[in-house]
Design an enzyme around this catalytic site. Structure first.
Site, PDB file in Angstrom:
ATOM      1  N   PRO A  25      34.895  38.820  33.461  1.00 46.44           N
ATOM      2  CG  PRO A  25      34.365  36.816  32.387  1.00 46.44           C
ATOM      3  CD  PRO A  25      35.106  38.100  32.197  1.00 46.44           C
ATOM      4  CG  LEU A  26      36.539  39.157  37.822  1.00 46.82           C
ATOM      5  CD1 LEU A  26      36.902  40.595  38.190  1.00 46.82           C
ATOM      6  CD2 LEU A  26      37.718  38.220  38.006  1.00 46.82           C
ATOM      7  CB  THR A  27      32.607  33.537  39.948  1.00 43.80           C
ATOM      8  OG1 THR A  27      32.086  33.145  38.687  1.00 43.80           O
ATOM      9  CG2 THR A  27      31.853  32.827  41.051  1.00 43.80           C
ATOM     10  CD  GLN A 100      31.445  34.416  31.697  1.00 45.16           C
ATOM     11  OE1 GLN A 100      31.466  34.235  32.900  1.00 45.16           O
ATOM     12  NE2 GLN A 100      32.517  34.235  30.933  1.00 45.16           N
ATOM     13  N   GLY A 174      31.900  29.784  27.184  1.00 43.35           N
ATOM     14  CA  GLY A 174      32.285  28.519  26.559  1.00 43.35           C
ATOM     15  C   GLY A 174      33.676  28.093  26.994  1.00 43.35           C
ATOM     16  CB  ALA A 175      36.204  29.818  28.683  1.00 40.11           C
ATOM     17  CE1 TYR A 178      33.042  25.769  35.936  1.00 40.69           C
ATOM     18  CE2 TYR A 178      33.872  27.694  34.764  1.00 40.69           C
ATOM     19  CZ  TYR A 178      33.785  26.930  35.924  1.00 40.69           C
ATOM     20  OH  TYR A 178      34.442  27.335  37.061  1.00 40.69           O
ATOM     21  NE  ARG A 225      37.062  34.785  29.329  1.00 41.28           N
ATOM     22  CZ  ARG A 225      37.545  35.101  30.513  1.00 41.28           C
ATOM     23  NH1 ARG A 225      36.929  34.732  31.614  1.00 41.28           N
ATOM     24  NH2 ARG A 225      38.654  35.815  30.623  1.00 41.28           N
ATOM     25  N   GLY A 316      41.021  41.294  35.154  1.00 39.18           N
ATOM     26  CA  GLY A 316      40.252  40.599  36.180  1.00 39.18           C
ATOM     27  C   GLY A 316      40.637  41.011  37.586  1.00 39.18           C
TER      28      GLY A 316
END
Ligand code: FNR
Ligand code: 8K6
Length: 347
Positions: A25-27, A100, A174-175, A178, A225, A316
């Protein structure tokens, strides 16, 4: 024997991946101002459809989940329709994709939604919003039991919305310091009720979110996560390991699609985890499918999987720099190195 990372992997009875290399996952902060995915995002994800599984950039479950500009959402029908175009394009090219699901908790900023910033306890983070440094973080409001119930319901609703949008499943974020992670670490959770103080209580919110999402869409479509070693938006405490020692076996009974390590560099060792890396610690405490991540190359990931450190690898930054990552590693071609300047546009 060497594992072939590019051959299929059965996640469970309903999901088979075309290979073991996931897109992390990459914001990217590229959704439109209604937090709807754009055509450029459709094309960006479709170019990476040959990953074993694409995990979407973190996607907010409701307005007060937002801590960065233009992060996409999954709570309006326009957002669901926008994501449908993404998942259709990925599926048309034979790929699979999870959403995500994200709430940033105390890393939120009222600038984005004009209300309270919610967190387990009224303990703020130092500093300011990346890319909008003029916005300094505020002291959050400690959530009430009613707030907690609303949040859990909204994670489940966002999971339903993800399925409606055509995703193959969801990864609960969940990482990385946050909201869910804030409940799991003493630095952010000083509650005195049934959500604080003991490992069982501090794990309660994470487990209730997982159970609500599983009830909504099924365990085979639900992943999580976690960052047992606090390192991002969070500081370590000696008691943190006991929380994860309780949580990980409890998660094992949920039969999730996978558990994903949340880390930038998996060679980091944590004093609070008995001087282990995050993946090493999680492998020891959890027997289900584990996704490793964090500064791996295709080769070092292959070695780690051969050594049984985890089962699948998420990639990533190299995937930002190389939309054709899979075909390049398949053909032994050189990869373009990642640099932060690449975050300015979606290639
Ligand atoms: C990330 N990472 C990340 N993690 C996450 O759980 N949700 C997210 O939205 C993001 N966003 C994000 C943006 C950018 C620009 C970077 C560089 C990283 C962390 C990411 O998933 C991964 O764990 C790390 O990048 C480490 O893997 P690599 O890049 O070393 O393969
Ligand atoms: C999810 C929101 C946007 C995230 C942007 C991440 C930018 C990547 C920069 C790497 C940061 C690494 C942080 C690792 C800290 C280790 C400290 C010991």
């Amino acid at each position: 024997m060497t594992t072939d990372l590019l051959s299929p992997f059965k996640l469970n009875d309903s999901i088979e991946l075309q290979n073991r290399v996931l897109m992390a996952p990459l914001t990217r902060c590229m959704s439109d101002d209604n937090l709807v995915p754009t055509q450029a995002m459709v094309d960006y994800y479709a170019r990476r459809a040959d990953a074993g599984l694409i995990i979407s950039e973190a996607t907010i479950i409701r307005p007060d989940a937002q801590g960065y500009p233009n992060t996409p959402g999954l709570f309006t029908s326009e957002q669901i329709q926008g994501w449908k175009k993404v998942t259709d394009a990925v599926h048309a090219k034979g790929g699979k994709m999870f959403a995500q699901l994200w709430h940033v908790g105390r890393v939120a900023h009222p600038h984005f939604f004009g209300g309270d910033v919610l967190a387990p306890s009224a303990i703020g983070v130092e500093g300011s919003v990346p890319r909008m440094r003029e916005l300094t973080y505020v002291t959050p409001k400690a959530v009430t039991i009613e707030d907690i119930q609303g949040l859990i319901a909204d994670y489940a609703k966002a999971a339903e919305n993800a399925i409606e949008a055509g995703f193959d499943g969801v990864e609960i974020h969940g990482a990385n310091g946050y909201l869910i992670d804030q409940f799991l670490h003493f630095a952010a959770n000083q509650r005195e009720d049934q959500y604080g103080q003991t490992p069982e209580n501090m794990s309660r919110f994470a487990l209730e979110v997982v159970d609500a999402v599983v009830a909504a869409i099924g365990a085979d479509k639900t992943a999580l996560r976690l960052s047992p070693g606090a390192y991002f938006n969070m500081t370590e405490s000696d008691g943190d390991k006991a929380v994860f020692d309780y949580l990980l076996p409890a998660l094992e009974t949920r039969n999730l699609a996978y558990l994903h390590v949340g880390i930038f560099d998996d060679s980091m060792r944590f004093a609070s985890l008995g001087d282990k890396s995050a993946s090493e610690y999680m492998r020891g405490a959890y027997k289900g499918t584990l996704v490793g991540v964090g500064s791996y190359s295709f080769e070092t990931a292959n070695q780690a999987i051969d050594n049984n450190q985890f089962d699948l690898i998420a990639i990533g930054r190299p995937f930002i720099a190389n939309p054709d990552y899979i075909s390049k590693v398949k053909n032994g071609e050189a990869l373009t190195p990642y640099s932060d300047e690449m975050l300015a546009e979606l290639i």
